[in-house]
Motif scaffolding. Structure first.
Motif, PDB file in Angstrom:
ATOM      1  N   CYS A 409      39.693  51.962  51.471  1.00 23.98           N
ATOM      2  CA  CYS A 409      39.312  50.733  50.776  1.00 23.98           C
ATOM      3  C   CYS A 409      39.973  49.474  51.038  1.00 23.98           C
ATOM      4  O   CYS A 409      39.500  48.384  51.266  1.00 23.98           O
ATOM      5  CB  CYS A 409      39.248  51.053  49.406  1.00 23.98           C
ATOM      6  SG  CYS A 409      37.937  52.227  48.733  1.00 23.98           S
ATOM      7  N   GLU A 410      41.451  49.777  51.363  1.00 28.27           N
ATOM      8  CA  GLU A 410      42.370  48.617  51.584  1.00 28.27           C
ATOM      9  C   GLU A 410      42.165  48.008  52.790  1.00 28.27           C
ATOM     10  O   GLU A 410      42.080  46.953  53.218  1.00 28.27           O
ATOM     11  CB  GLU A 410      43.749  49.059  51.436  1.00 28.27           C
ATOM     12  CG  GLU A 410      44.747  47.866  51.545  1.00 28.27           C
ATOM     13  CD  GLU A 410      46.160  48.674  51.354  1.00 28.27           C
ATOM     14  OE1 GLU A 410      47.144  47.899  51.759  1.00 28.27           O
ATOM     15  OE2 GLU A 410      46.332  49.614  51.224  1.00 28.27           O
ATOM     16  N   ARG A 411      41.598  48.964  53.846  1.00 30.86           N
ATOM     17  CA  ARG A 411      41.452  48.464  55.411  1.00 30.86           C
ATOM     18  C   ARG A 411      40.067  47.774  55.246  1.00 30.86           C
ATOM     19  O   ARG A 411      39.785  46.870  56.057  1.00 30.86           O
ATOM     20  CB  ARG A 411      41.017  49.866  56.143  1.00 30.86           C
ATOM     21  CG  ARG A 411      41.427  49.887  57.348  1.00 30.86           C
ATOM     22  CD  ARG A 411      41.598  51.202  58.059  1.00 30.86           C
ATOM     23  NE  ARG A 411      40.489  52.065  57.893  1.00 30.86           N
ATOM     24  CZ  ARG A 411      40.490  53.424  57.292  1.00 30.86           C
ATOM     25  NH1 ARG A 411      41.915  53.963  57.007  1.00 30.86           N
ATOM     26  NH2 ARG A 411      39.523  54.129  57.347  1.00 30.86           N
ATOM     27  N   LEU A 412      39.185  48.046  54.372  1.00 34.86           N
ATOM     28  CA  LEU A 412      37.878  47.460  54.190  1.00 34.86           C
ATOM     29  C   LEU A 412      37.741  46.167  53.114  1.00 34.86           C
ATOM     30  O   LEU A 412      36.594  45.752  53.085  1.00 34.86           O
ATOM     31  CB  LEU A 412      36.795  48.526  53.901  1.00 34.86           C
ATOM     32  CG  LEU A 412      36.513  49.595  54.843  1.00 34.86           C
ATOM     33  CD1 LEU A 412      35.700  50.790  54.064  1.00 34.86           C
ATOM     34  CD2 LEU A 412      35.850  49.359  56.163  1.00 34.86           C
ATOM     35  N   GLY A 413      38.845  45.872  52.531  1.00 31.18           N
ATOM     36  CA  GLY A 413      39.097  45.063  51.645  1.00 31.18           C
ATOM     37  C   GLY A 413      38.257  44.918  50.445  1.00 31.18           C
ATOM     38  O   GLY A 413      37.896  44.343  49.911  1.00 31.18           O
ATOM     39  N   ALA A 414      38.059  46.230  50.123  1.00 32.78           N
ATOM     40  CA  ALA A 414      37.375  46.479  48.789  1.00 32.78           C
ATOM     41  C   ALA A 414      38.436  47.067  47.642  1.00 32.78           C
ATOM     42  O   ALA A 414      39.316  47.974  47.831  1.00 32.78           O
ATOM     43  CB  ALA A 414      36.441  47.641  49.036  1.00 32.78           C
ATOM     44  N   ARG A 415      38.178  46.698  46.458  1.00 31.72           N
ATOM     45  CA  ARG A 415      38.772  47.156  45.208  1.00 31.72           C
ATOM     46  C   ARG A 415      38.601  48.527  45.081  1.00 31.72           C
ATOM     47  O   ARG A 415      37.388  49.116  45.319  1.00 31.72           O
ATOM     48  CB  ARG A 415      38.612  46.254  43.972  1.00 31.72           C
ATOM     49  CG  ARG A 415      38.939  45.029  44.113  1.00 31.72           C
ATOM     50  CD  ARG A 415      38.592  44.362  42.793  1.00 31.72           C
ATOM     51  NE  ARG A 415      39.095  42.981  42.829  1.00 31.72           N
ATOM     52  CZ  ARG A 415      38.633  41.863  43.325  1.00 31.72           C
ATOM     53  NH1 ARG A 415      37.452  41.844  44.115  1.00 31.72           N
ATOM     54  NH2 ARG A 415      39.056  40.548  43.048  1.00 31.72           N
ATOM     55  N   CYS A 416      39.606  49.522  44.565  1.00 30.28           N
ATOM     56  CA  CYS A 416      39.406  50.769  44.263  1.00 30.28           C
ATOM     57  C   CYS A 416      40.224  51.387  43.165  1.00 30.28           C
ATOM     58  O   CYS A 416      41.413  50.590  42.735  1.00 30.28           O
ATOM     59  CB  CYS A 416      39.886  51.541  45.627  1.00 30.28           C
ATOM     60  SG  CYS A 416      39.794  53.390  45.507  1.00 30.28           S
ATOM     61  N   ALA A 417      39.713  52.325  42.483  1.00 31.64           N
ATOM     62  CA  ALA A 417      40.464  52.781  41.284  1.00 31.64           C
ATOM     63  C   ALA A 417      40.031  54.373  41.136  1.00 31.64           C
ATOM     64  O   ALA A 417      38.945  54.760  41.407  1.00 31.64           O
ATOM     65  CB  ALA A 417      40.279  52.236  40.036  1.00 31.64           C
ATOM     66  N   VAL A 418      41.177  55.168  40.856  1.00 34.89           N
ATOM     67  CA  VAL A 418      40.654  56.709  40.624  1.00 34.89           C
ATOM     68  C   VAL A 418      40.318  56.585  39.131  1.00 34.89           C
ATOM     69  O   VAL A 418      41.001  56.086  38.184  1.00 34.89           O
ATOM     70  CB  VAL A 418      41.910  57.584  40.745  1.00 34.89           C
ATOM     71  CG1 VAL A 418      41.815  58.763  40.398  1.00 34.89           C
ATOM     72  CG2 VAL A 418      42.143  57.497  42.262  1.00 34.89           C
ATOM     73  N   THR A 419      39.243  57.181  38.798  1.00 33.71           N
ATOM     74  CA  THR A 419      38.890  57.547  37.210  1.00 33.71           C
ATOM     75  C   THR A 419      38.769  59.124  37.087  1.00 33.71           C
ATOM     76  O   THR A 419      38.228  59.778  37.522  1.00 33.71           O
ATOM     77  CB  THR A 419      37.666  56.572  37.084  1.00 33.71           C
ATOM     78  OG1 THR A 419      36.935  56.770  35.835  1.00 33.71           O
ATOM     79  CG2 THR A 419      36.307  57.288  38.310  1.00 33.71           C
ATOM     80  N   ARG A 420      39.376  59.216  35.852  1.00 29.73           N
ATOM     81  CA  ARG A 420      39.220  60.483  35.092  1.00 29.73           C
ATOM     82  C   ARG A 420      38.635  60.497  33.804  1.00 29.73           C
ATOM     83  O   ARG A 420      38.960  61.309  32.755  1.00 29.73           O
ATOM     84  CB  ARG A 420      40.848  61.164  35.137  1.00 29.73           C
ATOM     85  CG  ARG A 420      41.169  61.179  36.483  1.00 29.73           C
ATOM     86  CD  ARG A 420      42.792  61.925  36.398  1.00 29.73           C
ATOM     87  NE  ARG A 420      43.327  62.067  37.489  1.00 29.73           N
ATOM     88  CZ  ARG A 420      44.098  61.295  38.294  1.00 29.73           C
ATOM     89  NH1 ARG A 420      44.004  59.787  38.067  1.00 29.73           N
ATOM     90  NH2 ARG A 420      44.297  61.762  39.790  1.00 29.73           N
TER      91      ARG A 420
END
Length: 568
Positions: A409-420
């Motif tokens: 995601c960092e490579r693609l410039g997209a925000r990202c989050a882990v969700t539980r």
């Protein structure tokens, strides 16, 4: 890896303490006089609230979609609920809007659709079964029209319906293999005209779709009247208005047009309304539900069926166009399990245990599936919307595998989050909520994929090439002929829905990842005039998800989850 087993979804739901419905409605500034209670814990919302002035600003509008799913699903509904709960924990007025589950898949492999774990809509049993009777109303309205078709034939067929080209079948909201193909009208002359027909599942009804897209009771009545039930021998379409059925159908559906108010496990408002399948139709909850919610909240979180290719494209090009809705952000749900599956190294089958290797720590397998995620991010950006990747964490995941997704995601410039959120409820989705709020502050440049005045074939090709990654389309002679006829009939300005497998970006369910160099085979094209779109049937008719067909067409017998369809 040691994990603690969660209680069952049903046990969690039954242990919950529900808030009074008046209090839940008050979160949306809906007064008790605009609620129609269905028992203690469910209510319908009077559509008069749309005419009531409100001081609230327009909510941020967030759609949850996914990468190309496995047959088991990747958790979009749980993510919608978890994200809504997390936004509320952060002090925001949030509401989730979801489809109502179909009872066919509920009693099959797929199970219910109320969410899961500690991110559910409750009461679970009411939601997964009859709720407020909307599905039964759709079934009754649909079958009234079918009965009037046969009644018209019995009384002499003044409209000249071609008995071999009647496209309106019957529906039922259970799985019943024996009703897939039937012959009606047997017996004495008074019992009707014998002909072949059949049953589909209620969620596949065109009535279900147009109820989803209707913007008022008047609009619903007009859409019902435009339903095409079949054709004459000279190719003229015959509609529900021609049969005098649409007014009675609208009366049956009058209460079903009102959205249903429930609550999440953490007491926040949840509006559940309509339930069209996502492989053959729009796959979204109703426009009416979102119009109610968007004027009374800070955030509206909704869901589009399947991946960004099928669900989000239709959400944007059909639902948003009809409702005048402008999304602010799109959440793409991804799981380590699905990304490994898109490496092409594992086979997942409905109802069977997961391959052992799928649960073994392997960042390399995750990396091999990243091209699928990359394509879905590109699809969302094609519509000018900011994507947020939600890594729906399973107990069997490993941190090194999540790191692969974050790095991509960092490579693609997209925000990202882990969700539980499944294991931890709203608290487990707070990171995701914060990232979504950040994305919503970014200026949206939303635009449709195509203008409505584009020729139908060009619309199909644009979807195939710019969304599904095909090199082009191959129209069968039957499809090309149908497109010409529909444009001659005045249907050329309708949007297009691609009916195909949900298990691949291509029309071949065995092509995983992000296939390239393929062409989309358009086998057949039909018009859902009442719902307001043309749908193109692509790929192998025998392996595609269930689709209403004419009596002379080949049948398609798989449901959304890869199991056997809705009357199978």
């Amino acid at each position: 890896m040691t994990t603690t087993a969660l209680p069952t979804d049903l046990d969690i739901a039954r242990a919950a303490t529900l808030r009074p419905m008046d209090d839940v409605a008050a979160d949306l500034t809906i007064s008790p006089n605009h609620l129609e209670p269905y028992g203690r814990d469910v209510a319908k919302i009077d559509l008069a609230v749309l005419d009531e002035p409100t001081q609230h600003h327009t909510a941020k509008y967030v759609v949850v979609t996914a990468i190309t799913p496995t047959p088991l699903g990747e958790g979009k509904t749980t993510t919608v609920v978890g994200l809504g709960q997390a936004l509320q924990r952060l002090g925001e007025r949030a509401v989730v809007t979801l489809r109502q589950p179909s009872m066919g898949p509920t009693f099959g492999i797929k199970g219910g659709a109320a969410g899961g774990g500690y991110s559910q809509v409750i009461p679970m049993e009411r939601l997964n079964l009859h709720l407020t009777g909307d599905f039964h109303a759709v079934t009754a309205a649909h079958n009234l029209l079918a009965a009037m078709v046969d009644n018209h034939l019995h009384h002499g067929n003044a409209l000249g319906l071609d008995i071999r080209n009647i496209t309106w079948r019957r529906v039922l909201d259970v799985n019943d293999r024996a009703l897939r193909h039937v012959v009606v009208g047997l017996g004495a002359r008074a019992d009707g005209v014998p002909r072949e027909t059949g049953f589909d599942i209620t969620a596949a009804s065109e009535v279900m779709v147009l109820l989803t897209l209707a913007t008022s009771l008047e609009d619903l009545r007009l859409r019902l009247g435009r339903i095409v039930v079949g054709y004459t021998t000279d190719g003229k379409s015959v509609t529900a208005d021609d049969l005098g059925a649409a007014g009675a159908m609208a009366v049956i559906l009058k209460d079903a047009l009102k959205p249903n108010l429930l609550q999440t496990l953490e007491g926040g408002p949840a509006i559940v309304h309509c339930g069209p399948f996502g492989n053959i139709a729009t796959g979204t909850s109703s426009v009416m539900a979102d119009l109610v919610a968007i004027r009374r909240a800070d955030y509206v979180v909704t869901e589009a069926g399947f991946g960004a290719d099928m669900g989000a494209e239709r959400f944007f090009d059909v639902k948003c166009r009809v409702g005048g809705l402008v999304p602010d952000a799109a959440v793409i749900v991804a799981t380590v399990r699905a990304l490994k599956a898109h490496s092409g190294r594992f086979r997942i089958r409905p109802g069977k245990p997961l391959p052992e290797g799928l649960l073994t720590e392997s960042p390399d397998d995750v990396e091999a599936g990243i091209p699928n995620l990359e394509q879905h991010i590109a699809i969302i950006r094609r519509f000018g919307i900011e994507p947020v990747v939600a890594i729906n964490a399973f107990p069997e995941d490993h941190p090194s595998e999540h790191d692969v997704v974050r790095a991509a995601c960092e490579r693609l410039g997209a925000r990202c989050a882990v969700t539980r959120h499944v294991a931890e409820g709203g608290a487990g989705a707070e990171e995701l909520a914060e990232v979504v709020m950040e994305a919503c502050e970014q200026e949206s440049h939303f635009d449709f994929l195509y203008p409505l005045d584009l020729p139908l074939a060009d619309k199909i090709e644009r979807i195939a090439t710019q969304v599904y990654g095909a090199d082009g389309i191959d129209l069968s002679p039957a499809a090309a002929k149908a497109l010409r006829e529909y444009e001659d009939l005045g249907f050329g300005d309708l949007p297009v829905v691609i009916a195909k497998t949900h298990l691949s970006l291509s029309s071949d369910p065995t092509l995983l990842g992000a296939p390239r160099g393929w062409r989309m085979p358009v086998r057949e094209v039909r018009a859902a005039v009442g719902a307001g779109y043309v749908y193109a049937i692509c790929g192998d008719m025998n392996t595609m998800p269930g689709l209403p067909t004419s009596p002379n067409a080949e049948r398609i017998d798989l449901t959304e989850d890869g199991g056997v369809v809705g009357l199978s």
